[in-house]
Design an enzyme around this catalytic site. Structure first.
Site, mmCIF file in Angstrom:
data_model
loop_
_atom_site.group_PDB
_atom_site.id
_atom_site.type_symbol
_atom_site.label_atom_id
_atom_site.label_comp_id
_atom_site.label_asym_id
_atom_site.label_seq_id
_atom_site.Cartn_x
_atom_site.Cartn_y
_atom_site.Cartn_z
ATOM 1 N N ASP A 272 -8.512 1.982 24.008
ATOM 2 C CA ASP A 272 -9.903 2.406 23.842
ATOM 3 C C ASP A 272 -10.312 3.468 24.860
ATOM 4 O O ASP A 272 -11.470 3.549 25.270
ATOM 5 C CB ASP A 272 -10.849 1.201 23.933
ATOM 6 C CG ASP A 272 -12.264 1.531 23.458
ATOM 7 O OD1 ASP A 272 -12.398 2.332 22.510
ATOM 8 O OD2 ASP A 272 -13.232 1.016 24.048
ATOM 9 N N ASP B 22 -7.059 7.218 22.626
ATOM 10 C CA ASP B 22 -7.889 6.867 21.475
ATOM 11 C C ASP B 22 -8.544 8.133 20.926
ATOM 12 O O ASP B 22 -7.912 8.929 20.268
ATOM 13 C CB ASP B 22 -8.906 5.803 21.871
ATOM 14 C CG ASP B 22 -9.619 5.201 20.668
ATOM 15 O OD1 ASP B 22 -9.216 5.501 19.531
ATOM 16 O OD2 ASP B 22 -10.571 4.429 20.858
ATOM 17 N N ASP C 204 -16.152 10.187 21.201
ATOM 18 C CA ASP C 204 -16.694 9.143 20.335
ATOM 19 C C ASP C 204 -18.194 9.032 20.569
ATOM 20 O O ASP C 204 -18.649 8.985 21.722
ATOM 21 C CB ASP C 204 -16.048 7.786 20.643
ATOM 22 C CG ASP C 204 -14.752 7.575 19.873
ATOM 23 O OD1 ASP C 204 -14.180 8.570 19.388
ATOM 24 O OD2 ASP C 204 -14.311 6.412 19.774
ATOM 25 N N ARG D 94 -10.285 13.280 11.714
ATOM 26 C CA ARG D 94 -11.601 13.027 12.324
ATOM 27 C C ARG D 94 -12.177 14.294 12.967
ATOM 28 O O ARG D 94 -12.339 14.377 14.168
ATOM 29 C CB ARG D 94 -11.535 11.894 13.350
ATOM 30 C CG ARG D 94 -11.092 10.584 12.762
ATOM 31 C CD ARG D 94 -11.219 9.441 13.759
ATOM 32 N NE ARG D 94 -10.804 8.167 13.142
ATOM 33 C CZ ARG D 94 -10.808 7.001 13.768
ATOM 34 N NH1 ARG D 94 -11.208 6.945 15.035
ATOM 35 N NH2 ARG D 94 -10.414 5.905 13.142
#
Length: 373
Positions: free
Chosen positions: A161, A186, A190, A241
């Site tokens: 993470d 990760d 984010d 992404r």
């Protein structure tokens, strides 16, 4: 300028003639907006040419949803004098202080972060004038507001993470500008858990898989408040992404995304994505847009998101992959939220500019004009 509401709808957004009613009518308030009738490759420019005129000229100059971010405008200078992870003169020491600070660097080099570096409210981390690389872990913007991060490198974050920049929860008025991000365990950026009013601009993303996630989980229905602008960024062979979106409203413009490994942009549960005048250049995987169906925790039926593509350029055999006409009509329009932004034609000159003028740049640290703060 920026007040024309007329838009010609393009079903596939690609290679269609643009008119004076197209998105090119929108321009920054301090320069002439250009219409396609006069647009030539040589006229393509990047925004923010004025923000290096003085140290604090960055404050409140972001385009898009992060436009109110002032960072540490009203605070004193904090000088980073050591590459140590913590202690006097360290970046971590400046970021943890509660008062507004404009953080600058007296040295260049790599700062190895042994744990996430938490950034408190009203901070500008200004990497101009030096070359600073963060590695090991990344920045965490947790329950903070008015943060500007400019001209840094992020590389080699390791651990479960571990993201380059993690924006959660409940953070707002954030601007990430002119940063290079690559090779994290990760994500690179984010944005989740009710964090909103964020702009990502002039960044270079490379050597990575899960590049940018907006909205982490279909159970987090409060993420319907998330609003993000991503513009003039270069997604350079990253796998997926760019971004992947749940619930949020996301405006993408004048980005260059090439050679993705799975897809370029993904819309999932209730997301609204407005993709405007971007360049999508496929490698082996040809479809740019992907839709995933998920069920929000407070709804009975599963659903996907919507993508509106206007003025996008799809090259090297790229297929847009847009949903049928009815699937994109519910996407928001940026004019509902802000009046001006710099958008130009998706031409070769834009592609070349983004290859060379995104990410960390060797620019001098501007003078701090007396009285600005």
């Amino acid at each position: 300028m920026g007040n024309s509401h007329g838009h010609r709808k393009h079903r596939n957004g690609a290679n269609r003639p643009l008119t004076a009613n197209s998105p090119f009518k929108y321009g920054p308030s301090d320069q002439q907006a250009q219409t396609p009738s006069s647009a030539k490759p040589s006229m393509v420019t990047l925004p923010y040419s004025h923000v290096d005129s003085s140290l604090r000229a960055l404050a409140a100059q972001a385009e898009g949803f992060g436009r109110l971010a002032i960072g540490g405008l009203h605070g004193p200078l904090y000088h980073v004098t050591t590459l140590a992870d913590d202690g006097p003169g360290s970046l971590r020491e400046g970021c943890r202080r509660k008062e507004p600070l404009w953080i600058v660097f007296e040295i260049s080099g790599t700062i190895h972060l042994s744990s996430y570096l938490n950034v408190s409210s009203h901070k500008t981390i200004d990497g101009r004038g030096q070359r600073i690389k963060l590695t090991g872990k990344g920045l965490r913007l947790k329950e903070c507001e008015h943060v500007i991060v400019c001209n840094l490198e992020f590389e080699g974050g390791r651990g479960p993470d571990v993201d380059g920049i993690q924006i959660k929860p409940n953070s707002r008025h954030i601007w990430i500008d002119r940063c290079s991000l690559r090779d994290y365990e990760d994500g690179l950026i984010d944005i989740t858990r009710c964090s909103t009013d964020i702009t990502i601009s002039r960044c270079h993303f490379s050597k990575h898989d899960k590049t940018m996630l907006i909205g982490a989980d279909p159970s987090h229905v409060d993420d319907r408040c998330i609003r993000v602008t991503i513009h003039h960024c270069f997604f350079d062979g990253t796998r997926q992404r760019h971004p992947r979106v749940r619930f949020a409203k996301v405006h993408l413009y004048n980005n260059y995304t090439r050679n993705w490994g799975i897809y370029a942009v993904c819309a999932s549960v209730e997301s609204q994505i407005y993709s405007q005048c971007n360049i999508y250049e496929a490698g082996q995987k040809k479809v740019a847009f992907k839709y995933l169906t998920e069920k929000a925790a407070d709804k009975e039926a599963a659903m996907t998101g919507c993508i509106k593509s206007e003025g996008d350029l799809f090259i090297t055999g790229t297929q847009a992959g847009l949903a049928p006409e009815g699937g994109e009509n519910s996407a928001f329009h940026p004019i509902q939220h802000y009046q001006t932004w710099t958008v130009g034609p998706p031409v070769d000159d834009l592609k070349h500019l983004l290859q060379h003028c995104t990410g960390w740049q060797s620019v001098p640290l501007p003078a701090d004009q007396t009285g600005v703060a």
